[in-house]
Write an enzyme that holds these catalytic residues in place. Structure first.
Site, PDB file in Angstrom:
ATOM      1  N   LYS A  14      42.975  29.670 -67.423  1.00 61.38           N
ATOM      2  CA  LYS A  14      42.760  28.950 -68.266  1.00 61.38           C
ATOM      3  C   LYS A  14      44.091  29.526 -69.335  1.00 61.38           C
ATOM      4  O   LYS A  14      44.759  30.265 -68.847  1.00 61.38           O
ATOM      5  CB  LYS A  14      41.755  28.778 -69.022  1.00 61.38           C
ATOM      6  CG  LYS A  14      41.653  29.855 -70.032  1.00 61.38           C
ATOM      7  CD  LYS A  14      40.172  29.970 -70.815  1.00 61.38           C
ATOM      8  CE  LYS A  14      40.378  31.341 -72.073  1.00 61.38           C
ATOM      9  NZ  LYS A  14      39.332  31.103 -72.397  1.00 61.38           N
ATOM     10  N   TYR A 216      65.954  22.525 -92.742  1.00 58.96           N
ATOM     11  CA  TYR A 216      65.189  21.315 -93.408  1.00 58.96           C
ATOM     12  C   TYR A 216      64.621  21.788 -94.887  1.00 58.96           C
ATOM     13  O   TYR A 216      63.962  22.597 -94.951  1.00 58.96           O
ATOM     14  CB  TYR A 216      63.938  20.689 -92.568  1.00 58.96           C
ATOM     15  CG  TYR A 216      64.604  20.101 -91.179  1.00 58.96           C
ATOM     16  CD1 TYR A 216      65.641  18.892 -91.746  1.00 58.96           C
ATOM     17  CD2 TYR A 216      63.753  20.176 -89.892  1.00 58.96           C
ATOM     18  CE1 TYR A 216      66.230  18.025 -90.005  1.00 58.96           C
ATOM     19  CE2 TYR A 216      64.870  19.279 -89.177  1.00 58.96           C
ATOM     20  CZ  TYR A 216      65.771  18.900 -89.109  1.00 58.96           C
ATOM     21  OH  TYR A 216      66.417  18.301 -88.369  1.00 58.96           O
TER      22      TYR A 216
END
Length: 319
Positions: A14, A216
């Site tokens: 998965k 940032y």
């Protein structure tokens, strides 16, 4: 396979095999004796079915009524987590009944009284990795509830349980993380090796003066004359923003990550290096476990986020 005492190996692939590539991992698992492939969603099952028409594929997650017809056409096995889903699946597809024995996620408390139709398996899932008391209680509850499921394959063990508690192996073991080289618990040496290497390159180098900031909102303030390197891998590629503070390998030296953006990350270099210098994000002693420890998460939480898109990343399968 050497750890399994007669139980079948079912490969859990998965989430793109925990980010390692569902198709290559599935093929490798089948080559060493896996008899079934387990996925979480219908689309994952269909992707495998497109390239593996004859293999046994089990979709372990929930399905809508519309999905059942698609699963039936693709000859996928399904899992019932509710009494209502038992009734829907029983007449249409081979299915497994999931019993809740303590994880309190998917599953019903006990088998329904009504006919089980095309029931081929009864399953559950352990709530811990390595706790013998909880494992013992859940196993006992599962064996009690599944005792009358004649002819159905019983499976509850994952990689860790199968390794540490052989009595949990029963008819089949669902193994995922160990197939791709992740030890399921850091407390035990499983003697397995990582199977994925993640690399990039140094795209830009600049000097930054004391007091200047990187990132940032000035997220990292430079304390001294610093050489900064920019690597074109970011959180859109799977390098999580929570990995700020971890280390990667630039050339032959470890470099600390000080900022992660959508498409890039900044690292602090110990010397000026040319652009194009190879960077190793995972490999050569840099592990997912190292990154995970820095971010206080599990290794597969990082690897499952790796991008599998040829427009952003190049994957190469190496035998």
């Amino acid at each position: 396979m050497k750890k399994l005492d007669g139980a079948e190996l079912w490969a859990v692939v998965k989430a793109n095999a925990y980010g390692h590539g569902a198709i290559p991992v599935a093929r490798a698992a089948l080559e060493v004796g896996a008899s079934a492939l387990c996925v979480a969603t219908l689309n994952e099952g269909l992707s495998l079915r497109n390239v593996m028409p004859g293999e046994r594929i089990i979709v372990m997650g929930p399905l809508s009524p519309h999905d059942i017809a698609i699963a039936r056409e693709a000859k996928l096995e399904c899992v019932a987590h509710t009494d209502e889903m038992v009734e829907l699946l029983a007449a249409q597809v081979d299915f497994h009944l999931k019993i809740n024995t303590g994880l309190n996620r998917w599953g019903i408390e006990s088998p329904p009284v009504t006919s089980n139709g095309r029931l081929v398996g009864v399953m559950s899932q352990f709530a811990t990795d390595g706790d013998p008391d909880i494992t013992s209680r859940q196993l006992a509850a599962f064996l009690d509830v599944s005792a009358n499921s004649t002819g159905a394959v019983r499976h509850i063990a994952n990689s860790c349980a199968a390794w540490l508690f052989p009595e949990t192996q029963l008819d089949a073991v669902r193994s995922g993380c160990t197939l791709v080289g992740f030890p399921p618990t850091p407390d035990v040496d499983f003697g397995i090796r990582p199977t994925l290497r993640w690399t990039s390159y140094l795209a830009q180098v600049r000097r930054v003066s004391p007091g200047e900031t990187i990132g940032y909102e000035g997220s990292y303030r430079v304390p001294k004359n610093t050489i900064m390197g920019l690597i074109p891998v970011g959180y859109a590629d799977g390098f999580n923003v929570n990995l700020v503070g971890t280390h990667v390998l630039v050339g032959d030296a470890r470099a600390q990550v000080v900022s992660v953006y959508m498409d890039a990350m900044c690292v602090i270099l110990d010397r000026k290096l040319p652009t194009g210098t190879p960077v190793t994000l995972v490999g050569d002693g840099i592990t997912f476990a190292d990154h995970a420890k820095n971010a206080a998460i599990d290794s597969w939480e990082i690897s499952a986020g790796l991008v599998d898109d040829a427009r952003r990343t190049l994957r190469r399968i190496v035998d």
